[in-house]
Write an enzyme that holds these catalytic residues in place. Structure first.
Site, PDB file in Angstrom:
ATOM      1  N   TYR A 180      34.287   1.451  14.912  1.00 41.37           N
ATOM      2  CA  TYR A 180      33.930   0.946  13.699  1.00 41.37           C
ATOM      3  C   TYR A 180      33.866  -0.398  13.318  1.00 41.37           C
ATOM      4  CZ  TYR A 180      33.661   0.573   8.633  1.00 41.37           C
ATOM      5  OH  TYR A 180      33.010   0.166   7.134  1.00 41.37           O
ATOM      6  N   ASN A 214      -5.687  -1.512 -13.876  1.00 38.64           N
ATOM      7  CA  ASN A 214      -5.393  -1.760 -12.570  1.00 38.64           C
ATOM      8  C   ASN A 214      -4.538  -0.623 -12.042  1.00 38.64           C
ATOM      9  OD1 ASN A 214      -6.367  -4.485 -12.874  1.00 38.64           O
ATOM     10  ND2 ASN A 214      -4.654  -5.269 -13.838  1.00 38.64           N
ATOM     11  N   HIS A 222     -14.065   0.339  11.197  1.00 38.06           N
ATOM     12  CA  HIS A 222     -14.127  -0.940  10.737  1.00 38.06           C
ATOM     13  C   HIS A 222     -14.489  -1.426   9.223  1.00 38.06           C
ATOM     14  CE1 HIS A 222     -14.274  -1.969  15.000  1.00 38.06           C
ATOM     15  NE2 HIS A 222     -15.102  -0.954  15.030  1.00 38.06           N
ATOM     16  N   GLU A 245      -0.567   0.177  -5.687  1.00 42.03           N
ATOM     17  CA  GLU A 245      -0.214  -1.108  -5.268  1.00 42.03           C
ATOM     18  C   GLU A 245       1.150  -1.310  -4.841  1.00 42.03           C
ATOM     19  OE1 GLU A 245      -3.274  -4.212  -7.160  1.00 42.03           O
ATOM     20  OE2 GLU A 245      -2.253  -3.078  -8.507  1.00 42.03           O
ATOM     21  N   SER A 262      -4.441  -5.201 -18.360  1.00 39.00           N
ATOM     22  CA  SER A 262      -4.297  -6.623 -18.170  1.00 39.00           C
ATOM     23  C   SER A 262      -3.970  -7.338 -19.791  1.00 39.00           C
ATOM     24  CB  SER A 262      -5.218  -7.467 -17.541  1.00 39.00           C
ATOM     25  OG  SER A 262      -5.352  -8.909 -18.287  1.00 39.00           O
TER      26      SER A 262
END
Ligand code: ARG
Length: 460
Positions: A318, A286, A157, A291, A278
């Site tokens: 097809y 970053n 958790h 990401e 940035s």
């Protein structure tokens, strides 16, 4: 648009917008090498079967080799807007050897041809992806070995749960990647089924030697049903599924490294080479690569869903809908290859902060389970031990101390039988080593797991 390979039956030309809508050449040009290799095998077989003459075959073979070299060149002059790669190769052949080139299509349809090309492409992609998975596994094993005495909180958790070895954490991903690899390998036997000879849908009147073509192209078997062979793309779906699972694994590792590299965690520093800054905040670094891997996982799932949806209502055999299999497949191959390659390189450059990790292990009562286990060794039932330690945690929490900071007298206030030996149970590294069970995080087990991983990698 260049002349059609099917123009004979038509009175009017094709609508210009439809030509663009219909054309797959802008993306299936990627299949050129497979298309030519398949064509060469078909050509040799036609000659061996006496369907074309040996001398005709050698002229076509030579021309096909030239076409391969031409198509390999990135800076080729703009090609006529042919419908697809199959048409382009055939037309180039006719340009080189004249009408003889038209004989190549004897006993063959674009329907079995595209099935063949796609199977060869998927087969080649699987081989490359498996090698890249191996590289990433090596990077994980190296990290685990290099940081063999690093301990880190294990979470459930996303709350601190129990101490584990950092190496144990990385070997978890090693296992996931082993299964990913196995999924691709396993799917290979369903990819390596040779469809040529199925022709449009029903087979062909020519006496083709399908086994010979299969052998030459490195396929294990030939397809057993012509209608199935030209109309299913389940092998592409399997590739997309295997890739989706792989990307899910890479995405979870990315997410963890993103979290761990925050100031809040401070467990890792990512290599500059795989981060960006940035445009406004000068202090920022970053984790873009991670990401992007996490983000691109979505598009791979999307390609799987898209092809499932494309296929679900198609009557045999097809249908042009199936041309839609390619862009998603190609994009998936690119995404998976780049993600694996870049993540492996990032992993090799990550640095871990031992202090921050062990500091995190020391705060948050990660040894509470061990304290309960200790009470069990004193004859308490586990449920009761859980209750007692729960009360000890609550009281320590209220006083702002950790469990090992409670005095023996304070502990005895919760359970009379607690003795001095309890403190040995509260040392995180002892907690780790006590989990000396197959699959557990005990140091000697992780060493065995690492040795086994090394051996498995060598045996490949
Ligand atoms: N470009 C087509 C595809 O990718 C090749 C097969 C075309 N066959 C046909 N009968 N139109 O699916």
């Amino acid at each position: 648009m260049a002349e059609k390979v099917w123009g004979g039956r038509f009175k009017e030309g094709t609508d210009e917008a439809l030509e663009r809508f219909n054309a797959s050449l802008p993306f299936d040009r990627r299949l050129y090498a497979q298309d030519i290799e398949g064509s060469r095998a078909h050509c040799r077989m036609l000659a061996k079967q006496g369907i074309i003459r040996e001398e005709e075959a050698s002229r076509m073979m030579e021309a096909l080799s030239e076409i391969l070299i031409e198509l390999e060149k990135k800076d080729t002059a703009p090609e006529l807007p042919y419908e697809d790669i199959h048409t382009l190769v055939e037309r180039k052949l006719v340009e080189k050897v004249g009408p003889l080139g038209e004989k190549l299509h004897t006993g063959r349809s674009r329907n079995d041809q595209v099935a063949l090309d796609t199977r060869m492409y998927v087969r080649d992609a699987i081989k490359r992806v498996i090698a890249l998975i191996g590289d990433m596994q090596s990077a994980l094993v190296e990290l685990a070995e290099k940081h063999i005495d690093f301990i880190v909180p294990g979470y459930t958790h996303l709350q601190r749960a129990q101490p584990v070895l950092l190496g144990h954490h990385f070997l978890a991903y090693y296992e996931m990647l082993s299964r990913d690899r196995a999924r691709y390998e396993e799917s290979m036997k369903r990819v390596r089924i040779m469809p040529l000879g199925s022709a449009a849908l029903a087979g062909t009147t020519f006496k083709l030697d399908r086994q010979m073509v299969a052998r030459e192209l490195g396929f294990e078997t030939v397809s057993a049903n012509s209608m199935d062979a030209v109309s299913d793309r389940d092998f592409v779906l399997e590739f997309l599924f295997g890739s989706s699972v792989l990307m899910m694994h890479l995405s979870r590792l990315s997410e963890e490294l993103i979290l761990w590299s925050t100031m809040e965690f401070g467990f890792v520093s990512l290599p500059d080479a795989f981060c960006t800054g940035s445009s406004i905040m000068p202090q920022k670094k970053n984790p873009d690569l991670l990401e992007l891997v996490r983000g691109k996982t979505g598009r791979v799932y999307g390609h799987l869903m898209a092809l499932f949806t494309t296929m679900k209502g198609l009557p045999l055999t097809y249908n042009k809908d199936m041309q839609e299999d390619k862009e998603g497949l190609f994009d998936t191959v690119d995404t998976v290859e780049q993600s694996l390659l870049l993540m492996s390189r990032l992993l090799s450059g990550v640095s871990f902060h031992k202090e921050a990790m062990s500091n995190a292990v020391d705060h948050g009562y990660l040894v509470a389970t061990d304290l309960a286990d200790y009470l069990v060794t004193k004859g308490v039932t586990f449920r009761q031990a859980h209750e007692v330690v729960g009360r000890m945690v609550l009281s320590a929490l209220e006083r702002g101390v950790e469990l090992h900071e409670l005095t023996l007298d304070e502990m005895k206030g919760f359970w009379q039988d607690i003795e001095e030996d309890v403190y040995a149970w509260l040392d995180p590294i002892a907690c780790i080593d006590r989990r000396n069970i197959m699959g557990g995080t005990g140091r000697s087990l992780v060493k065995v797991a690492l040795a086994k991983a090394r051996e498995d990698m060598k045996a490949r």
